[in-house]
Motif scaffolding. Structure first.
Motif, PDB file in Angstrom:
ATOM      1  N   ARG A 146      -6.438  -8.125 -11.312  1.00  0.00           N
ATOM      2  CA  ARG A 146      -5.791  -8.589 -12.538  1.00  0.00           C
ATOM      3  C   ARG A 146      -4.368  -9.020 -12.207  1.00  0.00           C
ATOM      4  N   GLU A 147      -3.938 -10.113 -12.803  1.00  0.00           N
ATOM      5  CA  GLU A 147      -2.550 -10.546 -12.622  1.00  0.00           C
ATOM      6  C   GLU A 147      -1.634  -9.580 -13.366  1.00  0.00           C
ATOM      7  N   VAL A 148      -0.651  -9.022 -12.638  1.00  0.00           N
ATOM      8  CA  VAL A 148       0.269  -8.057 -13.247  1.00  0.00           C
ATOM      9  C   VAL A 148       1.716  -8.537 -13.178  1.00  0.00           C
ATOM     10  N   GLY A 149       1.912  -9.807 -12.837  1.00  0.00           N
ATOM     11  CA  GLY A 149       3.253 -10.370 -12.815  1.00  0.00           C
ATOM     12  C   GLY A 149       3.327 -11.604 -11.946  1.00  0.00           C
ATOM     13  N   THR A 150       4.422 -12.349 -12.112  1.00  0.00           N
ATOM     14  CA  THR A 150       4.657 -13.548 -11.307  1.00  0.00           C
ATOM     15  C   THR A 150       6.140 -13.662 -11.000  1.00  0.00           C
ATOM     16  N   ALA A 151       6.439 -14.480 -10.010  1.00  0.00           N
ATOM     17  CA  ALA A 151       7.832 -14.825  -9.694  1.00  0.00           C
ATOM     18  C   ALA A 151       7.835 -16.247  -9.157  1.00  0.00           C
ATOM     19  N   GLY A 152       8.898 -16.952  -9.446  1.00  0.00           N
ATOM     20  CA  GLY A 152       9.049 -18.309  -8.942  1.00  0.00           C
ATOM     21  C   GLY A 152      10.516 -18.663  -8.842  1.00  0.00           C
ATOM     22  N   THR A 203       0.848  -1.188   0.000  1.00  0.00           N
ATOM     23  CA  THR A 203       0.000   0.000   0.000  1.00  0.00           C
ATOM     24  C   THR A 203       0.884   1.239   0.000  1.00  0.00           C
ATOM     25  N   THR A 204       0.327   2.349  -0.468  1.00  0.00           N
ATOM     26  CA  THR A 204       1.062   3.610  -0.386  1.00  0.00           C
ATOM     27  C   THR A 204       1.141   4.005   1.086  1.00  0.00           C
ATOM     28  N   THR A 205       1.954   4.991   1.384  1.00  0.00           N
ATOM     29  CA  THR A 205       2.066   5.452   2.776  1.00  0.00           C
ATOM     30  C   THR A 205       0.761   6.073   3.255  1.00  0.00           C
ATOM     31  N   SER A 206      -0.115   6.476   2.326  1.00  0.00           N
ATOM     32  CA  SER A 206      -1.424   7.010   2.715  1.00  0.00           C
ATOM     33  C   SER A 206      -2.469   5.910   2.865  1.00  0.00           C
ATOM     34  N   GLY A 207      -2.071   4.646   2.626  1.00  0.00           N
ATOM     35  CA  GLY A 207      -2.970   3.517   2.834  1.00  0.00           C
ATOM     36  C   GLY A 207      -3.676   3.002   1.597  1.00  0.00           C
ATOM     37  N   GLU A 208      -3.403   3.582   0.442  1.00  0.00           N
ATOM     38  CA  GLU A 208      -4.059   3.157  -0.791  1.00  0.00           C
ATOM     39  C   GLU A 208      -3.469   1.840  -1.302  1.00  0.00           C
ATOM     40  N   PHE A 209      -4.339   0.887  -1.650  1.00  0.00           N
ATOM     41  CA  PHE A 209      -3.920  -0.418  -2.152  1.00  0.00           C
ATOM     42  C   PHE A 209      -3.165  -0.256  -3.473  1.00  0.00           C
ATOM     43  N   VAL A 210      -2.019  -0.946  -3.588  1.00  0.00           N
ATOM     44  CA  VAL A 210      -1.236  -0.930  -4.825  1.00  0.00           C
ATOM     45  C   VAL A 210      -1.192  -2.320  -5.437  1.00  0.00           C
ATOM     46  N   LEU A 211      -0.879  -3.329  -4.615  1.00  0.00           N
ATOM     47  CA  LEU A 211      -0.578  -4.653  -5.145  1.00  0.00           C
ATOM     48  C   LEU A 211      -0.749  -5.715  -4.072  1.00  0.00           C
ATOM     49  N   ARG A 212      -1.227  -6.888  -4.481  1.00  0.00           N
ATOM     50  CA  ARG A 212      -1.270  -8.053  -3.589  1.00  0.00           C
ATOM     51  C   ARG A 212      -0.250  -9.055  -4.101  1.00  0.00           C
ATOM     52  N   ILE A 213       0.508  -9.621  -3.185  1.00  0.00           N
ATOM     53  CA  ILE A 213       1.521 -10.621  -3.519  1.00  0.00           C
ATOM     54  C   ILE A 213       1.066 -11.932  -2.882  1.00  0.00           C
ATOM     55  N   GLU A 214       0.611 -12.859  -3.719  1.00  0.00           N
ATOM     56  CA  GLU A 214       0.098 -14.136  -3.236  1.00  0.00           C
ATOM     57  C   GLU A 214       1.162 -15.206  -3.407  1.00  0.00           C
ATOM     58  N   GLN A 215       1.293 -16.051  -2.405  1.00  0.00           N
ATOM     59  CA  GLN A 215       2.259 -17.154  -2.467  1.00  0.00           C
ATOM     60  C   GLN A 215       1.506 -18.457  -2.646  1.00  0.00           C
ATOM     61  N   GLU A 274       6.286 -20.152  -5.455  1.00  0.00           N
ATOM     62  CA  GLU A 274       5.567 -19.498  -6.550  1.00  0.00           C
ATOM     63  C   GLU A 274       4.780 -18.306  -6.013  1.00  0.00           C
ATOM     64  N   PHE A 275       4.868 -17.172  -6.733  1.00  0.00           N
ATOM     65  CA  PHE A 275       4.199 -15.940  -6.323  1.00  0.00           C
ATOM     66  C   PHE A 275       3.447 -15.345  -7.500  1.00  0.00           C
ATOM     67  N   ARG A 276       2.312 -14.721  -7.196  1.00  0.00           N
ATOM     68  CA  ARG A 276       1.506 -14.035  -8.213  1.00  0.00           C
ATOM     69  C   ARG A 276       1.194 -12.642  -7.684  1.00  0.00           C
ATOM     70  N   PHE A 277       1.301 -11.641  -8.574  1.00  0.00           N
ATOM     71  CA  PHE A 277       1.063 -10.258  -8.200  1.00  0.00           C
ATOM     72  C   PHE A 277      -0.221  -9.779  -8.866  1.00  0.00           C
ATOM     73  N   THR A 278      -1.148  -9.221  -8.081  1.00  0.00           N
ATOM     74  CA  THR A 278      -2.416  -8.740  -8.622  1.00  0.00           C
ATOM     75  C   THR A 278      -2.650  -7.294  -8.199  1.00  0.00           C
ATOM     76  N   ASP A 279      -3.353  -6.547  -9.061  1.00  0.00           N
ATOM     77  CA  ASP A 279      -3.630  -5.135  -8.778  1.00  0.00           C
ATOM     78  C   ASP A 279      -4.992  -4.989  -8.099  1.00  0.00           C
ATOM     79  N   ALA A 280      -5.450  -3.743  -7.943  1.00  0.00           N
ATOM     80  CA  ALA A 280      -6.714  -3.467  -7.252  1.00  0.00           C
ATOM     81  C   ALA A 280      -7.915  -4.067  -7.978  1.00  0.00           C
ATOM     82  N   ALA A 281      -7.817  -4.251  -9.301  1.00  0.00           N
ATOM     83  CA  ALA A 281      -8.904  -4.849 -10.078  1.00  0.00           C
ATOM     84  C   ALA A 281      -8.803  -6.374 -10.095  1.00  0.00           C
TER      85      ALA A 281
END
Length: 188
Positions: free
Chosen positions: A80-86, A54-66, A71-78
């Motif tokens: 949507r998958e916006v990247g992965t890492a493994g 989240t931003t320092t003001s508390g706004e959601f930016v990204l979720r990092i799911e394991q 294996e990791f998946r990155f999703t935005d506020a909508a």
């Protein structure tokens, strides 16, 4: 919307916030800041399976799911998958394979087991002795007493903001591999 410059900056620092050695710490697990120390965002662990940026003001930016141990998946506020890492290979903290929102494949590789620097490339440094370096991540301990970790993330000016977002999220993933929530203080 993210804070101005969060993913436009070529260099950011992802690290565990300083804390008292004597008091129980309640706060974000990691901070994303400028090199000068200005906080840009916070990472909080919600449970063993995902973290939130989240931003320092508390706004959601990204979720990092394991998913599973590496294996990791990155999703935005909508959502949507916006990247992965493994992690690749037998030593799970030697190389991460990244995929950006646009499908670009990147590798984050530590050249030796004791090396504190990771290299961001498109080709495997083991197979290509002279890969184009797109960035570097330098890991250091900022408080040896309690073992706080810091990652200085330097990226090539040619990377797009969405690619930098994947790199920053992968550093959080790398930290989770090296220091799982509730795990030992010693890095893996």
């Amino acid at each position: 919307m993210t804070e101005p410059g969060l993913f436009e900056l070529e260099t950011v620092v992802v690290g565990q916030p300083r804390r008292s050695r004597w008091r129980r710490y309640v706060g974000p697990a990691l901070a994303v800041s400028t090199v000068e120390g200005t906080p840009l965002a916070w990472v909080t662990y919600t449970d063993d399976t995902y973290s939130v940026l989240t931003t320092t003001s508390g706004e959601f930016v990204l979720r990092i799911e394991q998913f599973g141990p590496v294996e990791f998946r990155f999703t935005d506020a909508a959502d949507r998958e916006v990247g992965t890492a493994g992690a690749l290979g037998l030593i799970k903290t030697r190389q991460l394979s990244l995929r950006t929102e646009e499908g670009r494949q990147l590798l984050l590789t530590r050249p030796g087991l004791l090396n504190a620097e990771w290299q961001l490339t498109e080709t495997d440094p083991e197979r290509d002795p002279t890969p184009e370096i797109l960035g570097r991540v330098t890991v250091s301990t900022i408080d040896s007493w309690i073992g706080l970790q810091q990652y200085v993330v330097e990226t090539d000016p040619g990377l797009e903001a969405s690619e930098r977002r994947t790199v920053v999220a992968s550093i959080v993933s790398l930290h989770l591999l090296r220091r799982p929530p509730g795990g030992s203080a010693a890095p893996a």
